[in-house]
Design a protein around this motif. Structure first.
Motif, PDB file in Angstrom:
ATOM      1  N   LEU A  50      -3.860  -5.106  -6.209  1.00 23.11           N
ATOM      2  CA  LEU A  50      -2.711  -5.162  -5.299  1.00 23.11           C
ATOM      3  C   LEU A  50      -2.124  -6.563  -5.230  1.00 23.11           C
ATOM      4  N   LEU A  51      -2.977  -7.574  -5.264  1.00 22.60           N
ATOM      5  CA  LEU A  51      -2.478  -8.952  -5.239  1.00 22.60           C
ATOM      6  C   LEU A  51      -1.628  -9.245  -6.469  1.00 22.60           C
ATOM      7  N   ARG A  52      -2.025  -8.716  -7.621  1.00 23.91           N
ATOM      8  CA  ARG A  52      -1.218  -8.907  -8.836  1.00 23.91           C
ATOM      9  C   ARG A  52       0.152  -8.247  -8.680  1.00 23.91           C
ATOM     10  N   GLN A  53       0.173  -7.057  -8.083  1.00 30.16           N
ATOM     11  CA  GLN A  53       1.457  -6.394  -7.848  1.00 30.16           C
ATOM     12  C   GLN A  53       2.310  -7.203  -6.871  1.00 30.16           C
ATOM     13  N   LEU A  54       1.674  -7.743  -5.847  1.00 27.73           N
ATOM     14  CA  LEU A  54       2.408  -8.582  -4.883  1.00 27.73           C
ATOM     15  C   LEU A  54       2.944  -9.846  -5.547  1.00 27.73           C
ATOM     16  N   ASP A  55       2.191 -10.407  -6.492  1.00 28.76           N
ATOM     17  CA  ASP A  55       2.683 -11.569  -7.239  1.00 28.76           C
ATOM     18  C   ASP A  55       4.012 -11.252  -7.910  1.00 28.76           C
ATOM     19  N   LEU A  56       4.086 -10.096  -8.558  1.00 24.19           N
ATOM     20  CA  LEU A  56       5.306  -9.709  -9.262  1.00 24.19           C
ATOM     21  C   LEU A  56       6.463  -9.530  -8.288  1.00 24.19           C
ATOM     22  N   VAL A  57       6.202  -8.882  -7.171  1.00 23.19           N
ATOM     23  CA  VAL A  57       7.241  -8.674  -6.165  1.00 23.19           C
ATOM     24  C   VAL A  57       7.646 -10.008  -5.545  1.00 23.19           C
ATOM     25  N   HIS A  58       6.654 -10.833  -5.249  1.00 18.22           N
ATOM     26  CA  HIS A  58       6.890 -12.148  -4.654  1.00 18.22           C
ATOM     27  C   HIS A  58       7.790 -12.989  -5.573  1.00 18.22           C
ATOM     28  N   ALA A  59       7.586 -12.890  -6.868  1.00 18.69           N
ATOM     29  CA  ALA A  59       8.378 -13.654  -7.838  1.00 18.69           C
ATOM     30  C   ALA A  59       9.825 -13.163  -7.882  1.00 18.69           C
ATOM     31  N   ARG A  60      10.057 -11.880  -7.571  1.00 14.93           N
ATOM     32  CA  ARG A  60      11.416 -11.333  -7.577  1.00 14.93           C
ATOM     33  C   ARG A  60      12.209 -11.750  -6.355  1.00 14.93           C
ATOM     34  N   GLY A  61      11.536 -12.214  -5.326  1.00 14.80           N
ATOM     35  CA  GLY A  61      12.215 -12.734  -4.133  1.00 14.80           C
ATOM     36  C   GLY A  61      12.864 -11.666  -3.292  1.00 14.80           C
ATOM     37  N   GLU A  62      14.045 -11.976  -2.788  1.00 12.73           N
ATOM     38  CA  GLU A  62      14.726 -11.106  -1.829  1.00 12.73           C
ATOM     39  C   GLU A  62      15.124  -9.768  -2.420  1.00 12.73           C
ATOM     40  N   ASP A  63      15.180  -9.659  -3.737  1.00 12.91           N
ATOM     41  CA  ASP A  63      15.544  -8.394  -4.372  1.00 12.91           C
ATOM     42  C   ASP A  63      14.469  -7.332  -4.198  1.00 12.91           C
ATOM     43  N   ALA A  64      13.283  -7.714  -3.776  1.00 15.56           N
ATOM     44  CA  ALA A  64      12.160  -6.783  -3.730  1.00 15.56           C
ATOM     45  C   ALA A  64      11.541  -6.666  -2.342  1.00 15.56           C
ATOM     46  N   VAL A  65      12.357  -6.799  -1.308  1.00 14.16           N
ATOM     47  CA  VAL A  65      11.836  -6.781   0.061  1.00 14.16           C
ATOM     48  C   VAL A  65      11.126  -5.464   0.365  1.00 14.16           C
ATOM     49  N   ALA A  66      11.732  -4.338   0.008  1.00 13.36           N
ATOM     50  CA  ALA A  66      11.126  -3.025   0.304  1.00 13.36           C
ATOM     51  C   ALA A  66       9.805  -2.869  -0.435  1.00 13.36           C
ATOM     52  N   ASP A  67       9.766  -3.277  -1.706  1.00 10.58           N
ATOM     53  CA  ASP A  67       8.514  -3.195  -2.469  1.00 10.58           C
ATOM     54  C   ASP A  67       7.445  -4.076  -1.842  1.00 10.58           C
ATOM     55  N   GLY A  68       7.831  -5.256  -1.403  1.00 13.86           N
ATOM     56  CA  GLY A  68       6.881  -6.168  -0.772  1.00 13.86           C
ATOM     57  C   GLY A  68       6.309  -5.586   0.506  1.00 13.86           C
ATOM     58  N   ARG A  69       7.151  -4.991   1.316  1.00 13.73           N
ATOM     59  CA  ARG A  69       6.669  -4.383   2.564  1.00 13.73           C
ATOM     60  C   ARG A  69       5.713  -3.230   2.284  1.00 13.73           C
ATOM     61  N   ARG A  70       6.059  -2.412   1.296  1.00 15.43           N
ATOM     62  CA  ARG A  70       5.199  -1.282   0.927  1.00 15.43           C
ATOM     63  C   ARG A  70       3.840  -1.769   0.450  1.00 15.43           C
ATOM     64  N   LEU A  71       3.841  -2.796  -0.402  1.00 13.97           N
ATOM     65  CA  LEU A  71       2.575  -3.332  -0.916  1.00 13.97           C
ATOM     66  C   LEU A  71       1.767  -4.022   0.175  1.00 13.97           C
ATOM     67  N   LEU A  72       2.434  -4.717   1.083  1.00 14.89           N
ATOM     68  CA  LEU A  72       1.725  -5.340   2.204  1.00 14.89           C
ATOM     69  C   LEU A  72       1.085  -4.280   3.095  1.00 14.89           C
TER      70      LEU A  72
END
Length: 186
Positions: free
Chosen positions: A21-43
């Motif tokens: 999950l941390l690896r997936q969050l890394d990818l979302v984190h790198a995308r920045g504001e474009d991936a807010v929904a994905d980041g919330r889901r992963l969190l």
């Protein structure tokens, strides 16, 4: 449980699921504001995984550390303090009112803290416990943990019957297969 380590084997499987999950969050984190929904889901998914995992460590693992490892009380107290910090950071990162920049900084700090904590347990604390705690006790603790958990529902990796399907479950977690309502796991 998972192999001869019992409780430690189970904790290692859980650590690998958190790392995925941390690896997936890394990818979302790198995308920045474009991936807010994905980041919330992963969190939210990370929160679910960590709620149970941190509690298991505090109830089953750290008492072994205190009882069997020299300076075990200090080690366990430090780990519990880290758990509290992880919970606070995770709660903060999930705060809907947080700005994108603050969320990014908070998530970044959470990722670093979790990785450091997992690595410390995997590379330092688990070997100390393996050397100090009789294998039969680790197996008993693992069996006690398995008995305390509800029957496998297929959701969490560690909800599987002891010793079965752990590789497939980790694979499914990494690939996204086997999610709710999905029967397409390779």
């Amino acid at each position: 449980m998972n192999g001869l380590d019992g409780l430690l084997g189970e904790l290692c499987v859980e650590h690998r699921a958190v790392e995925a999950l941390l690896r997936q969050l890394d990818l979302v984190h790198a995308r920045g504001e474009d991936a807010v929904a994905d980041g919330r889901r992963l969190l939210a998914e990370l929160s679910t995984l960590l709620d149970e995992h941190l509690t298991v460590e505090e109830q089953y693992f750290y008492p072994l550390v205190v009882h069997h490892v020299p300076a075990g009380t200090a080690l366990a107290d430090s780990a519990v303090h880290t758990h509290a910090t992880v919970r606070r950071l995770l709660s903060r990162a999930m705060d809907e009112g947080l700005s994108a920049g603050d969320r990014s900084r908070c998530t970044g700090a959470l990722l670093v803290l979790l990785r450091t904590h997992l690595r410390g347990e995997d590379e330092q604390l688990f070997p100390l416990v393996r050397a100090a705690v009789p294998a039969a006790e680790l197996r008993r603790r693992g069996e006690s943990l398995a008995a305390s958990r509800p029957a496998a529902t297929g959701a969490p990796v560690w909800g599987l019957p002891p010793g079965t399907g752990a590789v497939a479950a980790v694979r499914d977690r990494l690939t996204g297969h086997g999610g709710p309502g999905r029967q397409d796991s390779p």
